[in-house]
Design a protein around this motif. Structure first.
Motif, PDB file in Angstrom:
ATOM      1  N   LYS A  20       0.851  -1.198   0.000  1.00  9.54           N
ATOM      2  CA  LYS A  20       0.000   0.000   0.000  1.00  9.54           C
ATOM      3  C   LYS A  20       0.878   1.235   0.000  1.00  9.54           C
ATOM      4  O   LYS A  20       1.986   1.230   0.523  1.00  9.54           O
ATOM      5  N   GLY A  21       0.340   2.297  -0.581  1.00 12.09           N
ATOM      6  CA  GLY A  21       1.049   3.563  -0.585  1.00 12.09           C
ATOM      7  C   GLY A  21       0.069   4.716  -0.726  1.00 12.09           C
ATOM      8  O   GLY A  21      -1.026   4.541  -1.258  1.00 12.09           O
ATOM      9  N   GLU A  50       5.715   0.725  -7.168  1.00 12.89           N
ATOM     10  CA  GLU A  50       4.566   0.088  -7.802  1.00 12.89           C
ATOM     11  C   GLU A  50       3.758  -0.560  -6.678  1.00 12.89           C
ATOM     12  O   GLU A  50       4.225  -1.494  -6.033  1.00 12.89           O
ATOM     13  N   VAL A  51       2.558  -0.037  -6.412  1.00 16.15           N
ATOM     14  CA  VAL A  51       1.776  -0.475  -5.254  1.00 16.15           C
ATOM     15  C   VAL A  51       0.529  -1.240  -5.681  1.00 16.15           C
ATOM     16  O   VAL A  51      -0.002  -1.034  -6.763  1.00 16.15           O
ATOM     17  N   ASP A  52       0.107  -2.152  -4.800  1.00 15.96           N
ATOM     18  CA  ASP A  52      -1.133  -2.897  -5.038  1.00 15.96           C
ATOM     19  C   ASP A  52      -2.351  -2.015  -4.817  1.00 15.96           C
ATOM     20  O   ASP A  52      -3.368  -2.178  -5.476  1.00 15.96           O
ATOM     21  N   GLU A  53      -2.235  -1.087  -3.866  1.00 15.19           N
ATOM     22  CA  GLU A  53      -3.385  -0.247  -3.509  1.00 15.19           C
ATOM     23  C   GLU A  53      -2.910   1.151  -3.130  1.00 15.19           C
ATOM     24  O   GLU A  53      -1.996   1.304  -2.322  1.00 15.19           O
ATOM     25  N   VAL A  54      -3.520   2.157  -3.728  1.00 11.08           N
ATOM     26  CA  VAL A  54      -3.245   3.550  -3.358  1.00 11.08           C
ATOM     27  C   VAL A  54      -4.341   3.983  -2.387  1.00 11.08           C
ATOM     28  O   VAL A  54      -5.526   3.886  -2.706  1.00 11.08           O
ATOM     29  N   VAL A  55      -3.938   4.431  -1.208  1.00  8.83           N
ATOM     30  CA  VAL A  55      -4.901   4.819  -0.180  1.00  8.83           C
ATOM     31  C   VAL A  55      -4.843   6.330   0.031  1.00  8.83           C
ATOM     32  O   VAL A  55      -3.910   6.998  -0.402  1.00  8.83           O
ATOM     33  N   GLU A  56      -5.836   6.850   0.712  1.00  7.89           N
ATOM     34  CA  GLU A  56      -5.902   8.278   1.020  1.00  7.89           C
ATOM     35  C   GLU A  56      -4.878   8.629   2.105  1.00  7.89           C
ATOM     36  O   GLU A  56      -4.459   7.770   2.884  1.00  7.89           O
ATOM     37  N   LEU A  57      -4.494   9.889   2.141  1.00 10.99           N
ATOM     38  CA  LEU A  57      -3.584  10.357   3.181  1.00 10.99           C
ATOM     39  C   LEU A  57      -4.209  10.130   4.551  1.00 10.99           C
ATOM     40  O   LEU A  57      -5.379  10.421   4.768  1.00 10.99           O
ATOM     41  N   GLY A  58      -3.423   9.578   5.462  1.00  5.71           N
ATOM     42  CA  GLY A  58      -3.906   9.311   6.806  1.00  5.71           C
ATOM     43  C   GLY A  58      -4.482   7.927   7.004  1.00  5.71           C
ATOM     44  O   GLY A  58      -4.752   7.533   8.136  1.00  5.71           O
ATOM     45  N   ASP A  59      -4.677   7.161   5.928  1.00  2.00           N
ATOM     46  CA  ASP A  59      -5.222   5.809   6.061  1.00  2.00           C
ATOM     47  C   ASP A  59      -4.179   4.781   6.482  1.00  2.00           C
ATOM     48  O   ASP A  59      -4.526   3.716   6.986  1.00  2.00           O
TER      49      ASP A  59
END
Length: 85
Positions: A20-21, A50-59
């Motif tokens: 995740k990133g 190269e990430v599997d999942e892009v998350v929101e800032l703070g997640d």
């Protein structure tokens, strides 16, 4: 990928895999990705994650961030069905 720019400075662009990133480049890893990827991200002149999942800032849990965004220059989301190198 090593190259020299017009000033003769040697640069090293390194693609790494992460679980995740976020958009700032903070990364978390899982399983064997955690062994060398954080160190390689710090060693490269340009790090492409190269990430599997892009998350929101703070997640992302701050305790689980292995590579700080200061070492990551680009974040790319892995497409479904892509295999790991």
């Amino acid at each position: 990928i090593r190259d020299r720019d017009v000033t003769g400075v040697q640069t090293c662009a390194l693609p790494i895999c992460a679980h995740k990133g976020d958009r700032w480049g903070n990364l978390t890893y899982r399983m064997a990705m955690r062994n060398f990827n954080p160190v390689m991200a710090m060693a490269a002149s340009v790090t492409i994650a190269e990430v599997d999942e892009v998350v929101e800032l703070g997640d992302l849990d701050p305790e689980n961030i292995a590579s700080s965004g200061v070492f990551v220059h680009r974040v790319v989301k892995r497409q479904p069905g892509d295999t790991r190198p």
